[in-house]
Design an enzyme around this catalytic site. Structure first.
Site, PDB file in Angstrom:
ATOM      1  N   LYS A 175     -28.450  68.738  33.499  1.00  0.00           N
ATOM      2  CA  LYS A 175     -27.602  69.323  34.534  1.00  0.00           C
ATOM      3  C   LYS A 175     -27.796  70.844  34.554  1.00  0.00           C
ATOM      4  O   LYS A 175     -28.104  71.430  33.526  1.00  0.00           O
ATOM      5  CB  LYS A 175     -26.130  68.991  34.267  1.00  0.00           C
ATOM      6  CG  LYS A 175     -25.832  67.514  34.093  1.00  0.00           C
ATOM      7  CD  LYS A 175     -25.937  66.738  35.382  1.00  0.00           C
ATOM      8  CE  LYS A 175     -25.550  65.268  35.161  1.00  0.00           C
ATOM      9  NZ  LYS A 175     -25.604  64.497  36.416  1.00  0.00           N
ATOM     10  N   HIS A 294     -32.968  53.859  37.753  1.00  0.00           N
ATOM     11  CA  HIS A 294     -31.681  54.349  38.235  1.00  0.00           C
ATOM     12  C   HIS A 294     -31.272  53.515  39.443  1.00  0.00           C
ATOM     13  O   HIS A 294     -32.118  53.101  40.229  1.00  0.00           O
ATOM     14  CB  HIS A 294     -31.768  55.829  38.607  1.00  0.00           C
ATOM     15  CG  HIS A 294     -30.422  56.482  38.726  1.00  0.00           C
ATOM     16  ND1 HIS A 294     -29.598  56.290  39.811  1.00  0.00           N
ATOM     17  CD2 HIS A 294     -29.745  57.313  37.890  1.00  0.00           C
ATOM     18  CE1 HIS A 294     -28.480  56.974  39.639  1.00  0.00           C
ATOM     19  NE2 HIS A 294     -28.540  57.604  38.487  1.00  0.00           N
TER      20      HIS A 294
END
Length: 498
Positions: A175, A294
């Site tokens: 992140k 994902h």
């Protein structure tokens, strides 16, 4: 079987429209071992009988159309048509029914999830006679399962490649997910791996944007992997997202990852598509790459209880199409997921055979006939205080992935990784010693924090962070009743005999 359900070749063609249930509702049908079975949650429009609605689903997802056609006489509909063979009312829901449909195996192309879904869910979901429709579960017969390669490697091969046993694997999503330069991104990867994580990860929407082109990211991440491996003596990996705008570009990125010698790449299987995913899974099998999956976009499809496709079906589709990991929710984090439902599809991902269990949302037994298993990935809003619950819920064959729960540590990325590794090792040791993680988890972490200042700091930062929202997708009352009855029976058999 009643006469009206059979297509008689001797009867001349009669143009016009007739009720679907006359041909496609067959309550006396006995399913075959080779049939693909589907459980649909059907909400008919007012005035449409449930039998007609279920038959319409069977017809429009197999051989039927809105009117009789002359060419019906040129084939055997009894051989190829789908059949609605059972309908049950959903207790506690107005005008909702579970319609069970059997499809002959010959309707589907071998080894093609794309064709399977195009047939079963391709057109029927827009049918006007239905207010809503949801595919709750599929039974994939062994004869069809055997036409798929499945996961590139599977759980045991992955553990052997990584030389990691006896505990869940640890990961971290880098992140902020967008905006970092390739060099700063690689630095974060190195710090997390050096601190004790097994994997770091590209976020789902990190592809090749102006701020960080894919080739630069791959190079800096590979440098981080090799440097952290040299310093820790452990095998490390980063999920390099190979998802791209074309299959050719996707495979070009996978080839470059292979040339760098990294162990694992990544794909967004729903936005990328099943054809692309299956192609990439085959490439990974042939070239020794693990494949992380994902599920970006899944909640658009699976979150609403009365319309869409349940994630257990998407999980089965992924196991057929191919992937070594897939995100599965956390039960305890920020993302949707009821415990029993999550455990149901986690078993469908990992186990070789799963019994029918309506108390966990599993409508059919599923035999995977030795197709490799897929590791569930718990990711989304989790931190060190969740570690005992995650270890208990998901067991060893899983990946526990802490993004903000690593990078949000007050001392930095590496201490955040240390905190998670110490917390995991403490929970695994306590479990192996016979301690109850559900009851003693917080005490276990506090004790470990006494000799790990990194863990103590993490525990202090996130001690009051909770995501207490009720899930949208829950078990039906009749399925919950089954679970309650099983729990009552277990108490009688194995309860306190003191």
């Amino acid at each position: 079987m009643s006469p009206q359900t059979e297509t008689k070749a001797s009867v001349g063609f009669k143009a016009g429209v007739k009720d679907y249930k006359l041909t496609y509702y067959t309550p006396d049908y006995e399913t075959k071992d080779t049939d693909i079975l589907a459980a649909f949650r059907v909400t008919p429009q007012p005035g449409v009988p449930p039998e007609e609605a279920g038959a319409a689903v069977a017809a429009e997802s197999s051989t039927g159309t809105w009117t009789t056609v002359w060419t019906d006489g040129l084939t055997s509909l009894d051989r190829y048509k789908g059949r609605c063979y059972r309908i049950e009312r959903v207790i506690g829901e107005k005008d909702q029914y579970i319609a069970y449909v059997a499809y002959p195996l010959d309707l589907f192309e071998e080894g093609s999830v794309t064709n399977l879904f195009t047939s079963i869910v391709g057109n029927v979901f827009g049918f006007k006679a239905l207010r809503a429709l949801r595919l709750e579960d599929l039974r994939i017969p062994p004869a069809y399962t055997k036409t798929f390669q499945g996961p590139p490697h599977g759980i045991q091969v992955e553990r052997d490649k990584l030389n990691k046993y006896g505990r869940p694997l640890l990961g971290c999503t880098i992140k902020p997910k967008l905006g970092l330069s390739a060099k700063n991104y690689g630095r974060a990867v190195y710090e997390c791996l050096r601190g004790g994580l097994d994997f770091t990860k590209d976020d789902e929407n990190v592809n090749s944007q102006p701020f960080m082109r894919w080739r630069d990211r791959f190079l800096f991440c590979a440098e981080a992997i090799y440097k952290s491996q040299a310093e820790t003596g452990e095998i490390k990996g980063h999920y390099l997202n190979a998802t791209a705008g074309t299959c050719e570009e996707m495979l070009k990125r996978a080839l470059f990852a292979r040339e760098l010698g990294v162990p694992i790449i990544m794909h967004d299987y729903l936005t990328g598509g099943f054809t692309a995913n299956t192609s990439l899974a085959h490439y990974c099998r042939e070239n020794g790459l693990l494949l992380h999956i994902h599920r970006a976009m899944h909640a658009v499809i699976d979150r609403q209880k009365n319309h869409g496709i349940h994630f257990r079906v998407l999980a089965k589709a992924l196991r057929l199409s191919g992937g070594d990991h897939i995100h599965s929710g956390t039960v305890v984090g920020k993302l949707e997921g009821e415990r029993e439902i999550t455990l149901g599809f986690v078993d469908l991902l990992r186990d070789d055979f799963v019994e029918q269990d309506r108390s966990r949302g599993i409508y059919f037994p599923q035999d995977w006939v030795s197709l490799p298993g897929v590791m569930p990935v718990a990711s989304g809003g989790i931190h060190v205080w969740h570690m005992p619950a995650l270890t208990e819920i998901f067991g060893d064959d899983s990946v526990l992935q802490f993004g903000g729960g690593t990078l949000g540590h007050p001392w930095g990325n590496a201490p955040g990784a240390v905190a998670n590794r110490v917390a995991l090792e403490a929970c695994v040791q306590a479990r192996n010693e016979g301690r109850d993680l559900a009851q003693e988890g917080n005490d276990i972490l506090r004790q470990a924090g006494k000799w790990s200042p990194e863990l103590a700091a993490a525990c202090e930062v996130w001690k009051e962070i909770r995501f207490d929202f009720k899930p949208v997708d829950t078990l039906d009352p009749n399925d919950k009743k089954q679970r309650d009855n099983e729990d009552t029976l277990a108490d009688k058999l194995f309860g306190d005999k003191g």
